[in-house]
Scaffold this motif. Structure first.
Motif, mmCIF file in Angstrom:
data_model
loop_
_atom_site.group_PDB
_atom_site.id
_atom_site.type_symbol
_atom_site.label_atom_id
_atom_site.label_comp_id
_atom_site.label_asym_id
_atom_site.label_seq_id
_atom_site.Cartn_x
_atom_site.Cartn_y
_atom_site.Cartn_z
ATOM 1 N N ILE A 105 4.159 -3.494 8.709
ATOM 2 C CA ILE A 105 2.962 -3.677 9.536
ATOM 3 C C ILE A 105 1.781 -4.151 8.680
ATOM 4 C CG2 ILE A 105 1.272 -2.487 10.981
ATOM 5 C CD1 ILE A 105 3.571 -0.625 11.864
ATOM 6 N N TYR A 106 1.661 -3.588 7.487
ATOM 7 C CA TYR A 106 0.555 -3.976 6.600
ATOM 8 C C TYR A 106 0.699 -5.433 6.175
ATOM 9 C CZ TYR A 106 -2.698 -3.856 2.647
ATOM 10 O OH TYR A 106 -3.729 -4.115 1.778
ATOM 11 N N GLY A 107 1.915 -5.826 5.815
ATOM 12 C CA GLY A 107 2.140 -7.218 5.437
ATOM 13 C C GLY A 107 1.821 -8.167 6.580
ATOM 14 N N LYS A 108 2.188 -7.773 7.794
ATOM 15 C CA LYS A 108 1.910 -8.618 8.960
ATOM 16 C C LYS A 108 0.411 -8.709 9.224
ATOM 17 C CE LYS A 108 3.271 -9.317 13.773
ATOM 18 N NZ LYS A 108 4.088 -8.805 14.903
ATOM 19 N N SER A 109 -0.315 -7.613 9.032
ATOM 20 C CA SER A 109 -1.760 -7.629 9.281
ATOM 21 C C SER A 109 -2.483 -8.539 8.289
ATOM 22 C CB SER A 109 -2.326 -6.211 9.213
ATOM 23 O OG SER A 109 -2.252 -5.692 7.899
ATOM 24 N N VAL A 110 -2.046 -8.539 7.023
ATOM 25 C CA VAL A 110 -2.650 -9.426 6.027
ATOM 26 C C VAL A 110 -2.269 -10.874 6.316
ATOM 27 C CG1 VAL A 110 -2.736 -10.030 3.582
ATOM 28 C CG2 VAL A 110 -2.745 -7.632 4.272
ATOM 29 N N TYR A 135 -5.798 0.549 0.139
ATOM 30 C CA TYR A 135 -5.969 0.694 -1.307
ATOM 31 C C TYR A 135 -4.883 -0.047 -2.100
ATOM 32 C CZ TYR A 135 -9.390 4.309 -0.196
ATOM 33 O OH TYR A 135 -10.486 4.991 0.280
ATOM 34 N N TYR A 136 -3.937 -0.624 -1.388
ATOM 35 C CA TYR A 136 -2.889 -1.426 -2.019
ATOM 36 C C TYR A 136 -3.123 -2.905 -1.729
ATOM 37 C CZ TYR A 136 -0.021 2.848 -2.402
ATOM 38 O OH TYR A 136 0.466 4.092 -2.700
ATOM 39 N N GLY A 137 -2.751 -3.749 -2.673
ATOM 40 C CA GLY A 137 -2.687 -5.169 -2.382
ATOM 41 C C GLY A 137 -1.415 -5.461 -1.605
ATOM 42 N N ALA A 138 -1.354 -6.628 -0.986
ATOM 43 C CA ALA A 138 -0.195 -6.994 -0.168
ATOM 44 C C ALA A 138 0.530 -8.193 -0.752
ATOM 45 C CB ALA A 138 -0.631 -7.278 1.271
ATOM 46 N N ALA A 139 0.536 -8.297 -2.084
ATOM 47 C CA ALA A 139 1.146 -9.468 -2.728
ATOM 48 C C ALA A 139 2.593 -9.646 -2.306
ATOM 49 C CB ALA A 139 1.046 -9.337 -4.248
ATOM 50 N N TYR A 140 3.324 -8.550 -2.225
ATOM 51 C CA TYR A 140 4.731 -8.657 -1.827
ATOM 52 C C TYR A 140 4.881 -8.675 -0.310
ATOM 53 C CZ TYR A 140 9.680 -7.642 -1.289
ATOM 54 O OH TYR A 140 10.999 -7.688 -0.921
ATOM 55 N N ALA A 167 1.227 -8.143 -10.080
ATOM 56 C CA ALA A 167 1.367 -6.703 -10.311
ATOM 57 C C ALA A 167 0.142 -5.959 -9.772
ATOM 58 C CB ALA A 167 1.553 -6.422 -11.797
ATOM 59 N N LEU A 168 -1.050 -6.466 -10.077
ATOM 60 C CA LEU A 168 -2.279 -5.842 -9.582
ATOM 61 C C LEU A 168 -2.367 -5.937 -8.060
ATOM 62 C CD1 LEU A 168 -4.802 -7.246 -12.223
ATOM 63 C CD2 LEU A 168 -4.048 -4.868 -12.014
ATOM 64 N N GLY A 169 -1.804 -7.012 -7.510
ATOM 65 C CA GLY A 169 -1.824 -7.217 -6.068
ATOM 66 C C GLY A 169 -0.809 -6.373 -5.328
ATOM 67 N N ILE A 170 -0.082 -5.542 -6.054
ATOM 68 C CA ILE A 170 0.846 -4.582 -5.441
ATOM 69 C C ILE A 170 0.370 -3.159 -5.701
ATOM 70 C CG2 ILE A 170 3.221 -3.718 -5.409
ATOM 71 C CD1 ILE A 170 4.084 -6.545 -6.335
ATOM 72 N N ARG A 171 0.057 -2.883 -6.963
ATOM 73 C CA ARG A 171 -0.480 -1.572 -7.354
ATOM 74 C C ARG A 171 -1.614 -1.787 -8.346
ATOM 75 N NH1 ARG A 171 1.956 3.210 -6.213
ATOM 76 N NH2 ARG A 171 4.129 3.248 -5.510
ATOM 77 N N ILE A 172 -2.761 -1.206 -8.085
ATOM 78 C CA ILE A 172 -3.898 -1.371 -8.984
ATOM 79 C C ILE A 172 -3.627 -0.702 -10.322
ATOM 80 C CG2 ILE A 172 -5.099 0.715 -8.227
ATOM 81 C CD1 ILE A 172 -6.638 -2.713 -9.222
ATOM 82 N N GLY A 173 -2.633 0.191 -10.371
ATOM 83 C CA GLY A 173 -2.255 0.811 -11.636
ATOM 84 C C GLY A 173 -1.791 -0.197 -12.664
ATOM 85 N N VAL A 185 -6.503 -12.617 -3.768
ATOM 86 C CA VAL A 185 -5.917 -13.446 -2.715
ATOM 87 C C VAL A 185 -5.061 -12.598 -1.778
ATOM 88 C CG1 VAL A 185 -4.206 -15.261 -2.276
ATOM 89 C CG2 VAL A 185 -5.988 -15.615 -3.989
ATOM 90 N N PHE A 186 -4.352 -11.628 -2.347
ATOM 91 C CA PHE A 186 -3.432 -10.802 -1.561
ATOM 92 C C PHE A 186 -4.034 -9.451 -1.158
ATOM 93 C CE2 PHE A 186 -0.635 -13.556 -4.079
ATOM 94 C CZ PHE A 186 0.138 -14.099 -3.057
ATOM 95 N N TRP A 187 -5.334 -9.298 -1.340
ATOM 96 C CA TRP A 187 -5.936 -7.987 -1.077
ATOM 97 C C TRP A 187 -7.258 -8.180 -0.333
ATOM 98 C CZ3 TRP A 187 -6.904 -3.955 -5.564
ATOM 99 C CH2 TRP A 187 -7.022 -2.681 -5.006
ATOM 100 N N PRO A 188 -7.210 -8.426 0.973
ATOM 101 C CA PRO A 188 -8.430 -8.701 1.745
ATOM 102 C C PRO A 188 -9.475 -7.604 1.644
ATOM 103 C CG PRO A 188 -6.478 -9.240 3.024
ATOM 104 C CD PRO A 188 -5.994 -8.552 1.791
ATOM 105 N N TRP A 189 -9.043 -6.352 1.629
ATOM 106 C CA TRP A 189 -9.998 -5.241 1.547
ATOM 107 C C TRP A 189 -10.821 -5.328 0.269
ATOM 108 C CZ3 TRP A 189 -10.155 -0.872 -1.809
ATOM 109 C CH2 TRP A 189 -11.065 0.125 -1.426
ATOM 110 N N ALA A 190 -10.193 -5.697 -0.846
ATOM 111 C CA ALA A 190 -10.897 -5.794 -2.128
ATOM 112 C C ALA A 190 -11.779 -7.039 -2.195
ATOM 113 C CB ALA A 190 -9.897 -5.805 -3.282
#
Length: 551
Positions: free
Chosen positions: A54-59, A81-86, A195-201, A255-260
């Motif tokens: 659902i998150y991937g579809k929303s992005v 709080y997650y990117g949606a790169a994947y 990597a950052l676009g999946i987990r900010i860690g 690019v993959f993290w609209p919230w950020a």
């Protein structure tokens, strides 16, 4: 026939110049792709997959709507709080493939995981040659947790792959010094950004370039790398290259993290703060006791690493001590890139393993689901194991090579046979040090994501058909609802526990002891029970506990 013969001859001509172990690596990757194509649909839906989809579809909709659809902001939980790169990339591909959305995700996830195995081969080969590349790829391929997660984990496996490739391009930059390759810098930035676009860690990846540069400059200044002039000038250029890769990474991440995107620096920092004190508090089975995730001992990660890695890794870990001492002694006695650069590479790889894992342990961060949150170090562990195996093979006396090869094959067969027996629940694997799957199921989490509900539904439908039940019966689903509901296809209405005729019971959260009834379906592997269906209409008997033999 003549045309086919010509194609075969042309193929043989093309691969003839390659090393034997390069050919074996290619064969291994081909087998993995073929195996994935034949089995990806065997895997059930994991607990996190619905919300990830659902998150991937929303992005995806955010971009398709011209940045107007911001439904991602209204999602429950902490997905923003997650990117949606994947997830966004997969959603884009799914819109082009006429296939079930969940099955598409599993196939794409498997190919992503295989790309990680290819990266392991590339990194180990870059440092230790074709033999090391093949050994590393083989070791990761027969690591059940990694293989199983490829099909079901759309967060941790893609992050592990991006993490690995970032380390690879960092080390590749090292081998290209004092020259700077623009393509390497760009690829480094892109992989880091993914990597950052999946987990900010993944911010820890920013540390490895300065570490590598400091080690290189220190070795150069000490004269261990002769023939390099204008060190300060080169070092300054490398600093600019590192800054460029970081800039590319940040752009790719956004690019993959609209919230950020709404606050490109403050919101990623806010995300770091949230994950530093992750709010999920729940019961976790650890060493036979049910503990809250906020109260797990510091041994949680080390114990799972020990029990979730195949036995061959433990053997090679012991051997690596002697190998490391031998390599360091050679580096002290000799100078030049051939000796020093592999040592620097090993330091970077070990740091990329120890630093994040050590941080989680020391900070007592909230982790759960056994090794899921640290599976990103598995590929790098495979690289170290492959390098160790190749080094031993190259330096072992000839009369011991055959004996060692036979012993290695026997040890490798142990996880491979277990993988076949566990299919499609390889991610639930525990090694023989844990006492096997039957004992491990009483001590640790196994099928914690509810994959077994797919098989449970299939067996339940067969049971209902054989028993002659024609009227729709209501069912209650304990645990991951979507993992069972999706396969029920609205054939049986969902009801609460008190009104349902049949109970789908998952082992987690003490489900086997909470719900009573006559067991009509049992799903498990290797003596461990994952899920059951209980008939509530027979009220004269109850069947609590893990008493049924898995089948």
């Amino acid at each position: 026939m003549l045309r086919l013969t010509k194609m075969v001859d042309d193929f043989r001509t093309k691969i003839a110049p390659y090393d034997l172990f390069d050919k074996l690596s290619g064969m291994l990757l081909s087998v993995l792709v073929l195996l994935s194509l034949c089995t990806f649909w065997h895997y059930g839906i994991s607990y996190d997959e619905p919300i990830q989809r659902i998150y991937g579809k929303s992005v995806f909709n955010y971009y398709v709507s011209g940045l107007q659809d911001r439904s991602y902001e209204k999602m429950d939980g902490n997905m923003r709080y997650y990117g949606a790169a994947y997830d966004a990339t997969v959603e884009t591909v799914i819109n082009l493939i006429p296939m079930d959305r969940y099955m598409s995700r599993k196939l794409i996830g498997a190919l992503c995981g295989i790309f990680g195995i290819f990266g392991v081969c590339k990194l180990a080969r870059h440092i230790g040659g074709p033999k090391a590349g093949f050994f590393a790829a083989l070791l990761l391929a027969i690591t059940p947790p990694y293989y199983g997660h490829m099909f079901i984990n759309s967060k941790d496996i893609p992050f592990a792959v991006a993490y690995l490739w970032t380390v690879y391009f960092t080390i590749r930059m090292l081998y290209e010094l004092p020259k700077l390759n623009r393509n390497t810098i760009i690829k480094l930035g892109v992989s880091m950004g993914l990597a950052l676009g999946i987990r900010i860690g993944g911010l820890l990846l920013l540390c490895y370039i300065p570490l590598m540069l400091a080690l290189w400059y220190g070795a150069s200044f000490a004269g261990l790398i002769p023939g390099l002039h204008e060190r300060l000038k080169t070092f300054f250029r490398l600093g600019l290259a590192a800054a460029a890769s970081w800039g590319i990474a940040w752009v790719v991440m956004l690019v993959f993290w609209p919230w950020a995107q709404q606050s490109p620096f403050l919101r990623p920092i806010e995300s770091i703060g949230m994950f530093s004190s992750y709010p999920w508090i729940g019961p976790v089975l650890f060493q036979g006791r049910t503990l809250m995730s906020s109260n797990l001992p510091s041994s949680y990660i080390p114990v799972h690493l020990f029990y979730k890695l195949p036995e061959i890794f433990h053997v090679l870990a012991l051997a690596s001590v002697g190998v490391l001492l031998h390599i360091i002694s050679r580096a002290i006695r000799n100078t030049g890139n051939r000796v020093v650069l592999p040592v620097i590479s090993l330091v970077v790889i070990v740091t990329a393993i120890v630093l994040p894992v050590g941080y989680l342990i020391v900070r007592h961060a909230i982790v759960y689901d056994e090794i899921r949150h640290i599976i990103f170090v598995y590929p790098l562990l495979a690289v170290l194991a492959g390098l160790t195996a190749a080094y031993i093979a190259d330096h072992m006396p000839q009369f011991l090579v055959k004996i060692g090869a036979v012993a290695a094959i026997l040890i490798l067969l142990m996880p491979l046979i277990t993988m076949i027996m566990l299919h499609p629940y390889q991610y639930a694997y525990y090694n023989t040090f844990a006492g096997g799957m039957k004992k491990a199921a009483t001590q640790f989490e196994t099928d914690y994501w509810g994959l077994s509900y797919k098989e449970t539904v299939e067996k339940f439908k067969r049971y209902m058909n054989v028993s002659g039940e024609t009227n729709a019966k209501s069912v209650f689903i304990h645990g991951p609802i979507e993992s069972a509901k999706y396969y029920l296809r609205n054939r049986y209405p969902i009801a609460d526990e008190g009104h349902a005729d049949y109970l789908f019971v998952h082992y987690r959260l003490d489900g086997f002891n909470k719900f009573s009834g006559r067991d009509i379906v049992t799903v498990g592997r290797c003596g461990a029970t994952f899920a059951v269906v209980r008939d509530r209409m027979d009220s004269n008997r109850t069947y609590p506990g893990r008493t049924d033999k898995a089948r």
